[in-house]
Scaffold this motif. Structure first.
Motif, PDB file in Angstrom:
ATOM      1  N   ARG A 144       0.830  -1.210   0.000  1.00 51.61           N
ATOM      2  CA  ARG A 144       0.000   0.000   0.000  1.00 51.61           C
ATOM      3  C   ARG A 144       0.867   1.263   0.000  1.00 51.61           C
ATOM      4  O   ARG A 144       0.507   2.267  -0.617  1.00 51.61           O
ATOM      5  N   LYS A 145       2.010   1.233   0.684  1.00 50.59           N
ATOM      6  CA  LYS A 145       2.901   2.389   0.680  1.00 50.59           C
ATOM      7  C   LYS A 145       3.453   2.620  -0.718  1.00 50.59           C
ATOM      8  O   LYS A 145       3.496   3.769  -1.188  1.00 50.59           O
ATOM      9  N   LEU A 146       3.874   1.566  -1.402  1.00 55.54           N
ATOM     10  CA  LEU A 146       4.350   1.717  -2.778  1.00 55.54           C
ATOM     11  C   LEU A 146       3.261   2.330  -3.648  1.00 55.54           C
ATOM     12  O   LEU A 146       3.518   3.280  -4.400  1.00 55.54           O
ATOM     13  N   GLU A 147       2.051   1.812  -3.543  1.00 57.84           N
ATOM     14  CA  GLU A 147       0.939   2.331  -4.342  1.00 57.84           C
ATOM     15  C   GLU A 147       0.674   3.806  -4.028  1.00 57.84           C
ATOM     16  O   GLU A 147       0.404   4.598  -4.928  1.00 57.84           O
ATOM     17  N   ALA A 148       0.759   4.177  -2.761  1.00 58.17           N
ATOM     18  CA  ALA A 148       0.545   5.577  -2.366  1.00 58.17           C
ATOM     19  C   ALA A 148       1.658   6.467  -2.910  1.00 58.17           C
ATOM     20  O   ALA A 148       1.393   7.592  -3.356  1.00 58.17           O
ATOM     21  N   ASP A 149       2.883   5.982  -2.885  1.00 63.73           N
ATOM     22  CA  ASP A 149       4.001   6.748  -3.435  1.00 63.73           C
ATOM     23  C   ASP A 149       3.802   6.995  -4.930  1.00 63.73           C
ATOM     24  O   ASP A 149       4.045   8.099  -5.425  1.00 63.73           O
ATOM     25  N   ILE A 150       3.364   5.986  -5.638  1.00 63.51           N
ATOM     26  CA  ILE A 150       3.113   6.131  -7.076  1.00 63.51           C
ATOM     27  C   ILE A 150       1.967   7.102  -7.315  1.00 63.51           C
ATOM     28  O   ILE A 150       2.033   7.963  -8.199  1.00 63.51           O
ATOM     29  N   ALA A 151       0.912   6.989  -6.528  1.00 64.27           N
ATOM     30  CA  ALA A 151      -0.274   7.830  -6.706  1.00 64.27           C
ATOM     31  C   ALA A 151      -0.026   9.286  -6.331  1.00 64.27           C
ATOM     32  O   ALA A 151      -0.834  10.151  -6.678  1.00 64.27           O
ATOM     33  N   ALA A 152       1.083   9.573  -5.684  1.00 66.12           N
ATOM     34  CA  ALA A 152       1.371  10.941  -5.257  1.00 66.12           C
ATOM     35  C   ALA A 152       1.843  11.828  -6.405  1.00 66.12           C
ATOM     36  O   ALA A 152       2.055  13.027  -6.208  1.00 66.12           O
ATOM     37  N   ASN A 153       1.948  11.260  -7.587  1.00 68.08           N
ATOM     38  CA  ASN A 153       2.489  12.040  -8.710  1.00 68.08           C
ATOM     39  C   ASN A 153       1.686  11.781  -9.974  1.00 68.08           C
ATOM     40  O   ASN A 153       1.508  10.643 -10.373  1.00 68.08           O
ATOM     41  N   ARG A 154       1.240  12.844 -10.619  1.00 65.46           N
ATOM     42  CA  ARG A 154       0.485  12.728 -11.875  1.00 65.46           C
ATOM     43  C   ARG A 154       1.373  12.943 -13.098  1.00 65.46           C
ATOM     44  O   ARG A 154       0.887  12.939 -14.210  1.00 65.46           O
ATOM     45  N   ASP A 155       2.648  13.158 -12.892  1.00 63.00           N
ATOM     46  CA  ASP A 155       3.555  13.416 -13.997  1.00 63.00           C
ATOM     47  C   ASP A 155       3.758  12.132 -14.811  1.00 63.00           C
ATOM     48  O   ASP A 155       4.194  11.110 -14.270  1.00 63.00           O
ATOM     49  N   LYS A 156       3.437  12.198 -16.090  1.00 62.04           N
ATOM     50  CA  LYS A 156       3.509  11.006 -16.941  1.00 62.04           C
ATOM     51  C   LYS A 156       4.926  10.428 -16.994  1.00 62.04           C
ATOM     52  O   LYS A 156       5.097   9.213 -16.926  1.00 62.04           O
ATOM     53  N   GLU A 157       5.924  11.292 -17.099  1.00 69.00           N
ATOM     54  CA  GLU A 157       7.312  10.819 -17.169  1.00 69.00           C
ATOM     55  C   GLU A 157       7.700  10.095 -15.885  1.00 69.00           C
ATOM     56  O   GLU A 157       8.357   9.056 -15.919  1.00 69.00           O
ATOM     57  N   ARG A 158       7.287  10.639 -14.761  1.00 66.08           N
ATOM     58  CA  ARG A 158       7.606  10.010 -13.469  1.00 66.08           C
ATOM     59  C   ARG A 158       6.883   8.675 -13.329  1.00 66.08           C
ATOM     60  O   ARG A 158       7.462   7.702 -12.840  1.00 66.08           O
ATOM     61  N   LEU A 159       5.639   8.604 -13.770  1.00 71.80           N
ATOM     62  CA  LEU A 159       4.902   7.339 -13.717  1.00 71.80           C
ATOM     63  C   LEU A 159       5.602   6.280 -14.564  1.00 71.80           C
ATOM     64  O   LEU A 159       5.747   5.122 -14.149  1.00 71.80           O
ATOM     65  N   ILE A 160       6.060   6.669 -15.739  1.00 76.15           N
ATOM     66  CA  ILE A 160       6.778   5.734 -16.615  1.00 76.15           C
ATOM     67  C   ILE A 160       8.085   5.287 -15.959  1.00 76.15           C
ATOM     68  O   ILE A 160       8.458   4.109 -16.043  1.00 76.15           O
ATOM     69  N   GLU A 161       8.767   6.198 -15.280  1.00 77.57           N
ATOM     70  CA  GLU A 161       9.995   5.836 -14.561  1.00 77.57           C
ATOM     71  C   GLU A 161       9.713   4.768 -13.499  1.00 77.57           C
ATOM     72  O   GLU A 161      10.505   3.839 -13.311  1.00 77.57           O
ATOM     73  N   TRP A 162       8.584   4.904 -12.788  1.00 78.42           N
ATOM     74  CA  TRP A 162       8.209   3.908 -11.781  1.00 78.42           C
ATOM     75  C   TRP A 162       8.060   2.531 -12.432  1.00 78.42           C
ATOM     76  O   TRP A 162       8.559   1.526 -11.924  1.00 78.42           O
ATOM     77  N   MET A 163       7.345   2.489 -13.550  1.00 74.62           N
ATOM     78  CA  MET A 163       7.090   1.207 -14.209  1.00 74.62           C
ATOM     79  C   MET A 163       8.389   0.606 -14.744  1.00 74.62           C
ATOM     80  O   MET A 163       8.621  -0.595 -14.606  1.00 74.62           O
ATOM     81  N   THR A 164       9.227   1.412 -15.336  1.00 79.34           N
ATOM     82  CA  THR A 164      10.494   0.936 -15.880  1.00 79.34           C
ATOM     83  C   THR A 164      11.395   0.415 -14.767  1.00 79.34           C
ATOM     84  O   THR A 164      12.014  -0.650 -14.905  1.00 79.34           O
ATOM     85  N   ALA A 165      11.454   1.142 -13.683  1.00 82.31           N
ATOM     86  CA  ALA A 165      12.259   0.690 -12.542  1.00 82.31           C
ATOM     87  C   ALA A 165      11.718  -0.628 -11.995  1.00 82.31           C
ATOM     88  O   ALA A 165      12.491  -1.540 -11.663  1.00 82.31           O
ATOM     89  N   GLY A 166      10.402  -0.741 -11.922  1.00 76.29           N
ATOM     90  CA  GLY A 166       9.797  -1.988 -11.453  1.00 76.29           C
ATOM     91  C   GLY A 166      10.139  -3.151 -12.363  1.00 76.29           C
ATOM     92  O   GLY A 166      10.467  -4.250 -11.892  1.00 76.29           O
ATOM     93  N   PHE A 167      10.077  -2.923 -13.671  1.00 73.38           N
ATOM     94  CA  PHE A 167      10.469  -3.974 -14.602  1.00 73.38           C
ATOM     95  C   PHE A 167      11.923  -4.383 -14.366  1.00 73.38           C
ATOM     96  O   PHE A 167      12.236  -5.577 -14.318  1.00 73.38           O
ATOM     97  N   ASN A 168      12.810  -3.402 -14.212  1.00 74.24           N
ATOM     98  CA  ASN A 168      14.229  -3.716 -14.007  1.00 74.24           C
ATOM     99  C   ASN A 168      14.443  -4.519 -12.724  1.00 74.24           C
ATOM    100  O   ASN A 168      15.296  -5.412 -12.678  1.00 74.24           O
ATOM    101  N   GLU A 169      13.661  -4.227 -11.690  1.00 78.79           N
ATOM    102  CA  GLU A 169      13.741  -4.983 -10.436  1.00 78.79           C
ATOM    103  C   GLU A 169      13.265  -6.425 -10.640  1.00 78.79           C
ATOM    104  O   GLU A 169      13.883  -7.363 -10.135  1.00 78.79           O
TER     105      GLU A 169
END
Length: 161
Positions: free
Chosen positions: A72-97
């Motif tokens: 839930r904390k991860l989801e809240a951290d992601i939801a704290a930002n509406r910036d499309k580039e930042r959202l894509i960075e989250w997904m890319t980092a998750g894929f790399n992990e």
């Protein structure tokens, strides 16, 4: 067992492709459409994007047997930002992990090590988890594609391949 590594590589390649094409779809979104919902009982476009973006990271945390508050904390951290580039960075980092985790598994662990999510009484092997993460992301990418079609965006099958 080189065949096991080939299957793992194919699944990771597909997940990477889903992340890339999802990113391209996200970049098309106009901010004024974030609140769009096909029906009252469905996620908004922004909520759907946030969920899709979280899939690699959150599913990895789940398969690593993290608790619900951690997810839930991860989801809240992601939801704290509406910036499309930042959202894509989250997904890319998750894929790399996910990729680093799966590539770090020995074949025996990939095929036989079971881990249990906080919400179930039984576990799944790591190979099944990789299938789950890939299909989970694929499912929500398809939803995103449909939401964009419903809003009149010029998207077609070439955006998926």
């Amino acid at each position: 067992m080189p065949a096991v590594n080939e299957v793992k590589d194919l699944l990771l390649e597909e997940l990477e492709h889903i992340v890339k094409t999802s990113s391209n779809l996200i970049l098309k979104i106009s901010p004024e459409h974030w609140d769009f919902k096909p029906h009252d009982n469905m996620r908004s476009l922004l909520e759907l994007v946030e969920h899709l973006v979280s899939v690699p990271s959150s599913d990895l945390l789940i398969l690593q047997e993290n608790s619900e508050p951690v997810i839930r904390k991860l989801e809240a951290d992601i939801a704290a930002n509406r910036d499309k580039e930042r959202l894509i960075e989250w997904m890319t980092a998750g894929f790399n992990e996910v990729k680093a985790y799966m590539e770090g598994l020995h074949e025996e662990d990939f095929l036989h090590k079971k881990t249990k999510p906080f919400y179930l009484e039984h576990g799944s092997v790591q190979a099944k988890w990789l299938v789950e993460i890939t299909t989970h992301a694929q499912h929500h990418r398809a939803q995103l594609f449909t939401y964009l079609k419903m809003q009149g965006y010029a998207v077609n099958m070439f955006d998926l391949y």
